[in-house]
Design a protein around this motif. Structure first.
Motif, PDB file in Angstrom:
ATOM      1  N   ILE A   1      -3.881   3.973  -8.651  1.00  0.00           N
ATOM      2  CA  ILE A   1      -5.131   4.347  -7.984  1.00  0.00           C
ATOM      3  C   ILE A   1      -6.095   3.161  -7.936  1.00  0.00           C
ATOM      4  O   ILE A   1      -6.722   2.893  -6.908  1.00  0.00           O
ATOM      5  CB  ILE A   1      -5.780   5.565  -8.663  1.00  0.00           C
TER       6      ILE A   1
ATOM      7  N   SER B   1      -5.029   0.970  -5.181  1.00  0.00           N
ATOM      8  CA  SER B   1      -5.338   1.563  -3.872  1.00  0.00           C
ATOM      9  C   SER B   1      -6.815   1.421  -3.533  1.00  0.00           C
ATOM     10  O   SER B   1      -7.178   1.272  -2.367  1.00  0.00           O
ATOM     11  CB  SER B   1      -4.957   3.047  -3.845  1.00  0.00           C
TER      12      SER B   1
ATOM     13  N   LYS C   1      -8.606  -1.035  -4.617  1.00  0.00           N
ATOM     14  CA  LYS C   1      -8.933  -2.466  -4.716  1.00  0.00           C
ATOM     15  C   LYS C   1     -10.111  -2.665  -5.666  1.00  0.00           C
ATOM     16  O   LYS C   1     -11.064  -3.367  -5.378  1.00  0.00           O
ATOM     17  CB  LYS C   1      -9.195  -3.057  -3.342  1.00  0.00           C
TER      18      LYS C   1
ATOM     19  N   ALA D   1       3.324   6.046  -5.616  1.00  0.00           N
ATOM     20  CA  ALA D   1       2.281   5.112  -5.169  1.00  0.00           C
ATOM     21  C   ALA D   1       1.846   5.418  -3.741  1.00  0.00           C
ATOM     22  O   ALA D   1       0.661   5.357  -3.419  1.00  0.00           O
ATOM     23  CB  ALA D   1       2.771   3.671  -5.284  1.00  0.00           C
ATOM     24  N   ASP D   2       2.784   5.782  -2.869  1.00  0.00           N
ATOM     25  CA  ASP D   2       2.435   6.112  -1.482  1.00  0.00           C
ATOM     26  C   ASP D   2       1.609   7.392  -1.421  1.00  0.00           C
ATOM     27  O   ASP D   2       0.637   7.482  -0.668  1.00  0.00           O
ATOM     28  CB  ASP D   2       3.700   6.277  -0.637  1.00  0.00           C
TER      29      ASP D   2
ATOM     30  N   ALA E   1      -1.879   6.666  -2.665  1.00  0.00           N
ATOM     31  CA  ALA E   1      -2.619   5.886  -1.671  1.00  0.00           C
ATOM     32  C   ALA E   1      -3.110   6.799  -0.538  1.00  0.00           C
ATOM     33  O   ALA E   1      -4.241   6.653  -0.066  1.00  0.00           O
ATOM     34  CB  ALA E   1      -1.753   4.758  -1.116  1.00  0.00           C
ATOM     35  N   ARG E   2      -2.280   7.742  -0.115  1.00  0.00           N
ATOM     36  CA  ARG E   2      -2.698   8.706   0.913  1.00  0.00           C
ATOM     37  C   ARG E   2      -3.863   9.550   0.411  1.00  0.00           C
ATOM     38  O   ARG E   2      -4.795   9.845   1.165  1.00  0.00           O
ATOM     39  CB  ARG E   2      -1.536   9.627   1.292  1.00  0.00           C
TER      40      ARG E   2
ATOM     41  N   VAL F   1      -6.113   8.673  -1.846  1.00  0.00           N
ATOM     42  CA  VAL F   1      -7.288   7.798  -1.867  1.00  0.00           C
ATOM     43  C   VAL F   1      -7.872   7.678  -0.463  1.00  0.00           C
ATOM     44  O   VAL F   1      -9.094   7.790  -0.273  1.00  0.00           O
ATOM     45  CB  VAL F   1      -6.944   6.404  -2.445  1.00  0.00           C
ATOM     46  N   ARG F   2      -7.002   7.476   0.541  1.00  0.00           N
ATOM     47  CA  ARG F   2      -7.482   7.390   1.931  1.00  0.00           C
ATOM     48  C   ARG F   2      -8.186   8.679   2.343  1.00  0.00           C
ATOM     49  O   ARG F   2      -9.234   8.645   2.980  1.00  0.00           O
ATOM     50  CB  ARG F   2      -6.322   7.098   2.883  1.00  0.00           C
TER      51      ARG F   2
END
Length: 75
Positions: free
Chosen positions: A17, A20, A22, A59-60, A63-64, A66-67
């Motif tokens: 996280i 993702s 940054k 991880a994918d 990341a989704r 988080v988006r």
């Protein structure tokens, strides 16, 4: 994401996280909380077979998520 079929530490989830986002935030550790679950994982074979669930790396999926939070004003 319902599970990966393997045990993943909260530290690994934090790292994913954090990447993702940054972010350069550092983890804070404290004493264990009474009743806290130490280890868990989900067997996903039945969901894949019966529901046709796709295989998506953790991880994918994170990341989704988080988006989604960013796109909806939560992050």
């Amino acid at each position: 994401h319902i599970g990966s079929g393997k045990e993943t530490s909260i530290n690994e989830v934090f790292k994913i996280i954090k990447g993702s986002l940054k972010s350069n935030v550092k983890a804070k550790f404290g004493p264990p909380v009474q009743g806290e679950v130490r280890n868990t994982y989900l067997k996903v074979g039945k969901a894949r077979r019966e529901l046709g669930m796709p295989t998506t790396p953790l991880a994918d999926s994170l990341a989704r998520s988080v988006r989604w939070f960013r796109d909806n004003g939560y992050a």
